[in-house]
Design a protein around this motif. Structure first.
Motif, mmCIF file in Angstrom:
data_model
loop_
_atom_site.group_PDB
_atom_site.id
_atom_site.type_symbol
_atom_site.label_atom_id
_atom_site.label_comp_id
_atom_site.label_asym_id
_atom_site.label_seq_id
_atom_site.Cartn_x
_atom_site.Cartn_y
_atom_site.Cartn_z
ATOM 1 N N LEU A 176 -42.477 19.967 -31.211
ATOM 2 C CA LEU A 176 -41.059 20.224 -30.936
ATOM 3 C C LEU A 176 -40.563 21.413 -31.745
ATOM 4 C CD1 LEU A 176 -39.425 16.684 -30.756
ATOM 5 C CD2 LEU A 176 -39.296 18.459 -29.014
ATOM 6 N N VAL A 177 -40.952 21.467 -33.009
ATOM 7 C CA VAL A 177 -40.523 22.565 -33.865
ATOM 8 C C VAL A 177 -41.080 23.890 -33.341
ATOM 9 C CG1 VAL A 177 -40.747 23.568 -36.181
ATOM 10 C CG2 VAL A 177 -40.211 21.154 -35.912
ATOM 11 N N TRP A 178 -42.348 23.888 -32.919
ATOM 12 C CA TRP A 178 -42.997 25.111 -32.449
ATOM 13 C C TRP A 178 -42.640 25.450 -31.006
ATOM 14 C CZ3 TRP A 178 -48.174 23.012 -34.582
ATOM 15 C CH2 TRP A 178 -48.223 23.214 -35.957
ATOM 16 N N ARG A 179 -41.896 24.583 -30.337
ATOM 17 C CA ARG A 179 -41.504 24.759 -28.939
ATOM 18 C C ARG A 179 -42.718 24.978 -28.043
ATOM 19 N NH1 ARG A 179 -35.964 27.611 -27.795
ATOM 20 N NH2 ARG A 179 -36.678 26.869 -25.814
ATOM 21 N N SER A 180 -43.722 24.178 -28.249
ATOM 22 C CA SER A 180 -44.947 24.264 -27.465
ATOM 23 C C SER A 180 -44.819 23.429 -26.193
ATOM 24 C CB SER A 180 -46.124 23.755 -28.295
ATOM 25 O OG SER A 180 -47.277 23.637 -27.502
ATOM 26 N N ARG A 181 -45.440 23.884 -25.128
ATOM 27 C CA ARG A 181 -45.454 23.101 -23.889
ATOM 28 C C ARG A 181 -46.297 21.839 -24.023
ATOM 29 N NH1 ARG A 181 -43.808 25.736 -18.927
ATOM 30 N NH2 ARG A 181 -42.987 27.768 -19.471
ATOM 31 N N GLY B 149 -38.859 20.128 -23.284
ATOM 32 C CA GLY B 149 -40.058 20.937 -23.460
ATOM 33 C C GLY B 149 -40.675 21.394 -22.156
ATOM 34 N N ARG B 150 -40.362 20.723 -21.073
ATOM 35 C CA ARG B 150 -40.883 21.138 -19.762
ATOM 36 C C ARG B 150 -40.340 22.494 -19.349
ATOM 37 N NH1 ARG B 150 -39.154 16.231 -16.556
ATOM 38 N NH2 ARG B 150 -38.215 17.942 -15.441
ATOM 39 N N ARG B 151 -39.191 22.879 -19.884
ATOM 40 C CA ARG B 151 -38.561 24.137 -19.490
ATOM 41 C C ARG B 151 -38.913 25.298 -20.410
ATOM 42 N NH1 ARG B 151 -32.849 21.886 -19.405
ATOM 43 N NH2 ARG B 151 -33.513 19.784 -18.963
ATOM 44 N N LEU C 212 -36.224 10.420 -27.772
ATOM 45 C CA LEU C 212 -37.486 11.158 -27.790
ATOM 46 C C LEU C 212 -37.858 11.638 -26.394
ATOM 47 C CD1 LEU C 212 -39.884 12.125 -29.484
ATOM 48 C CD2 LEU C 212 -40.984 9.940 -29.005
ATOM 49 N N VAL C 213 -37.668 10.805 -25.387
ATOM 50 C CA VAL C 213 -37.947 11.211 -24.000
ATOM 51 C C VAL C 213 -37.043 12.382 -23.608
ATOM 52 C CG1 VAL C 213 -37.742 10.471 -21.587
ATOM 53 C CG2 VAL C 213 -38.905 9.024 -23.247
ATOM 54 N N ALA C 214 -35.778 12.327 -23.999
ATOM 55 C CA ALA C 214 -34.855 13.423 -23.678
ATOM 56 C C ALA C 214 -35.263 14.710 -24.390
ATOM 57 C CB ALA C 214 -33.429 13.034 -24.057
#
Length: 141
Positions: free
Chosen positions: A78-83, A138-140, A131-133
């Protein structure tokens, strides 16, 4: 458009408001939200007896270690904004739900069952929804 975002009370509206100030403050807020969710889940994971009434300390410890590892990986992604956060988040959610089921179904009767239900309903399941939200964003990326 700003008034529409301010008036939306849904979870999606909350995340839209968090990102309305620009990328850097939104990133800080997302990191803070992710850290709070992971901390809540890790903290609630530490609650409970070591045996859980099943006689299988090995299973209980292994499931908890896997859950902690998945949550920590999700937080970093999440921090790294990885897919890859979508996959780590799916594993984290599945393991947390498995842990909820395990905690509720294997606890002895009496006050311990009420405590297991309270922790599951008041901490773990709401944290899973958040967490799901977060992971869904991250999908975007």
């Amino acid at each position: 458009m700003g008034s529409r975002i301010r008036g939306d009370r849904s979870l999606r509206g909350l995340f839209d408001r968090l990102e309305a100030d620009g990328p850097e403050p939104a990133r800080r807020r997302r990191v803070l939200a992710g850290a709070l969710v992971v901390a809540a889940l890790l903290g609630s994971n530490a609650w409970g007896p070591a045996d859980a009434g099943t006689g299988s300390v090995v299973w209980f410890g292994t499931a908890d270690l896997l859950q902690c590892a998945a949550l920590i990986a999700t937080a970093f992604l999440l921090v790294w904004r990885s897919r890859w956060v979508v996959w780590a988040g799916a594993v984290s959610v599945a393991l947390v739900l498995l842990g909820v089921w395990f905690d509720v179904m294997t606890v002895e009767g009496g006050g311990a069952s009420y405590a297991a239900l309270a922790v599951s309903l008041l901490i773990k399941l709401p944290a899973v929804v958040v967490l799901v939200a977060l992971v869904g964003r991250g999908r975007r990326w």
